[in-house]
Design an enzyme around this catalytic site. Structure first.
Site, mmCIF file in Angstrom:
data_model
loop_
_atom_site.group_PDB
_atom_site.id
_atom_site.type_symbol
_atom_site.label_atom_id
_atom_site.label_comp_id
_atom_site.label_asym_id
_atom_site.label_seq_id
_atom_site.Cartn_x
_atom_site.Cartn_y
_atom_site.Cartn_z
ATOM 1 N N THR A 56 47.147 35.007 27.358
ATOM 2 C CA THR A 56 48.513 35.439 27.639
ATOM 3 C C THR A 56 48.944 34.827 28.973
ATOM 4 O O THR A 56 48.242 33.971 29.516
ATOM 5 C CB THR A 56 48.600 36.978 27.664
ATOM 6 O OG1 THR A 56 47.653 37.480 28.612
ATOM 7 C CG2 THR A 56 48.334 37.576 26.299
ATOM 8 N N VAL A 58 50.558 36.431 32.203
ATOM 9 C CA VAL A 58 50.341 37.034 33.513
ATOM 10 C C VAL A 58 48.842 37.152 33.793
ATOM 11 O O VAL A 58 48.395 36.952 34.928
ATOM 12 C CB VAL A 58 51.016 38.429 33.605
ATOM 13 C CG1 VAL A 58 50.684 39.122 34.921
ATOM 14 C CG2 VAL A 58 52.525 38.295 33.438
ATOM 15 N N CYS A 59 48.074 37.450 32.762
ATOM 16 C CA CYS A 59 46.641 37.729 32.918
ATOM 17 C C CYS A 59 45.860 36.634 33.651
ATOM 18 O O CYS A 59 45.074 36.956 34.547
ATOM 19 C CB CYS A 59 46.005 38.014 31.563
ATOM 20 S SG CYS A 59 46.809 39.350 30.661
ATOM 21 N N PRO A 60 46.049 35.359 33.319
ATOM 22 C CA PRO A 60 45.261 34.336 34.032
ATOM 23 C C PRO A 60 45.491 34.347 35.533
ATOM 24 O O PRO A 60 44.564 34.098 36.300
ATOM 25 C CB PRO A 60 45.746 33.016 33.421
ATOM 26 C CG PRO A 60 46.294 33.378 32.101
ATOM 27 C CD PRO A 60 46.857 34.766 32.248
ATOM 28 N N ILE A 63 43.246 37.158 36.851
ATOM 29 C CA ILE A 63 41.819 36.881 36.663
ATOM 30 C C ILE A 63 41.357 35.805 37.632
ATOM 31 O O ILE A 63 40.326 35.949 38.302
ATOM 32 C CB ILE A 63 41.544 36.493 35.201
ATOM 33 C CG1 ILE A 63 41.831 37.694 34.291
ATOM 34 C CG2 ILE A 63 40.118 35.990 35.025
ATOM 35 C CD1 ILE A 63 41.985 37.353 32.824
#
Length: 188
Positions: A56, A58-60, A63
């Site tokens: 997806t 925003v997630c990277p 992370i």
């Protein structure tokens, strides 16, 4: 009746029940099992941060942000586990993609599988109808007590610097006023 609220079984100030979960370790390329107990036995804090789904947008950013600061968390005796409702094989595939191509690369902490939704449900962040977790961040002391909890909706990422500041404040043992930073005086 449709549930339109989230109930945390795990609560700040209370002991967290031990958990074990499958994970992918990007550093070794191995599928492993992680547990809260192993960190407690080692006298380490456990930082759990959940995101909705792999691959997806925003997630990277989050992370990779946590991965870039993993040494700072380790210096505070904390172990980071990233968690989503995707499988370890999906986590592995995501690490094989370069960030400029929508991947996360070889991040510096285990990626935990919560495809059973047990962890997301226990921490009160599961969106049942979508099968994904809200953006929850949880800090568990070496004694197994949940000391911090923040939950964001799906569209807003976290601030890794604030997570690290919160951890150092919790570890200070003092009363930490507004904008307290490591090295500042506490109120007691």
């Amino acid at each position: 009746m449709e549930k339109d609220f989230y109930i945390q079984e795990v609560r700040v100030g209370r002991k967290v029940e031990n958990f074990t979960a499958p994970a992918f370790d990007p550093q070794t390329g191995e599928f492993i099992t992680v547990s809260l107990q192993e960190n407690m036995d080692a006298g380490k804090w456990t930082i759990l941060f959940f995101w909705p789904k792999d691959f997806t947008f925003v997630c990277p950013t989050e992370i990779i942000g946590f991965s870039d600061r993993v040494a700072d968390f380790a210096a505070e005796d904390a172990v980071i586990y990233g968690v989503s409702t995707d499988s370890t094989h999906v986590h592995q595939a995501w690490t094989k993609l370069d960030p400029k191509d929508g991947g996360i690369g070889k991040v510096n902490f285990p990626l935990v599988q919560d495809s059973s939704h047990a962890l997301s449900e226990a921490f009160g962040i599961l969106i049942e109808e979508e099968g994904v977790a809200l953006r929850g961040t949880f800090m568990i002391s070496p004694e197994g007590v949940l000391e911090h909890s923040t939950i964001n909706n799906l569209n807003v990422g976290r601030n890794v610097e604030e997570s690290l500041r919160t951890l150092t404040a919790l570890k200070s043992g003092g009363l930490c006023p507004l904008n307290w930073k490591k090295g500042d005086a506490t109120l007691n």
